[in-house]
Design an enzyme around this catalytic site. Structure first.
Site, short mmCIF file in Angstrom:
data_model
loop_
_atom_site.label_atom_id
_atom_site.label_comp_id
_atom_site.label_asym_id
_atom_site.label_seq_id
_atom_site.Cartn_x
_atom_site.Cartn_y
_atom_site.Cartn_z
CE1 TYR A 93 -4.48 -1.01 -0.09
CE2 TYR A 93 -3.30 -3.02 0.50
CZ TYR A 93 -4.43 -2.39 0.02
OH TYR A 93 -5.51 -3.14 -0.37
CD GLU A 135 -6.91 -6.04 0.27
OE1 GLU A 135 -5.71 -5.86 0.57
OE2 GLU A 135 -7.54 -5.25 -0.47
#
Ligand code: HEM
Length: 142
Positions: A93, A135
């Protein structure tokens, strides 16, 4: 954690130029990402050529709905499932975030003041944390 009032105001105020330029921003984001993190290209090996359009649509929808994020539920679930299929991990990320913010800065030019960029940074990582949490649950259940 929730987004600060200032961040919400800035994201709302800049949602229009970001949404209008979303495709240019995300196309540039991928160029920057793969230039600096070529090892991440493998994650996108099965991605459709118009992947940047999906990300652009997601960023636009996010900015517009920043105060009603519950509307993003289904979209969030689709993204999380797609990420888990592709093997996206929490540590990916920051690289995507830095590349996205650099692209926003380039494409918006003078409109991308430090305040605007830091609001978008906060908003990106807020969304990122929601995705990472979902996730994690999907990986754990697999
Ligand atoms: C807040 C951050 C992010 C947003 C808003 C986002 C958004 C999206 C969206 C909308 C899709 C398409 C889902 C669908 O198929 O309908 C997607 C897929 C994907 N994303 Fe993300 N993403 C984010 C972060 C990341 C990160 C950090 C990575 C890591 C490299 C990544 C890699 C991918 C990959 C590999 C796919 C699947 C592409 C394909 O197979 O077509 N994304 N993402």
């Amino acid at each position: 954690m929730s987004l600060s009032k200032e961040t919400i105001e800035i994201v709302k105020a800049t949602a229009k130029p970001v949404a209008e330029n979303a495709e240019a921003i995300t196309a540039r984001m991928y160029e920057i990402l793969f230039e600096h993190y070529p090892e991440m290209q493998v994650l996108f090996k099965d991605a459709s050529p118009d992947q940047h359009k999906k990300l652009a649509a997601a960023v636009g929808a996010y900015a517009v709905n920043i105060e009603k994020l519950e509307l993003l539920g289904d979209a969030l679930e689709k993204m999380a499932q797609s990420h888990v299929r592709s093997g996206v991990l929490p540590e990916h990320y920051p690289a995507v975030g830095v590349s996205l913010l650099t692209a926003v800065k380039e494409v918006l030019g003078d409109a991308a003041t430090d305040d605007v960029l830091s609001a978008w940074k906060e908003a990106y990582f807020f969304l990122g944390d929601l995705l990472i949490a979902r996730e994690k649950a999907l990986y754990a259940a697999a």
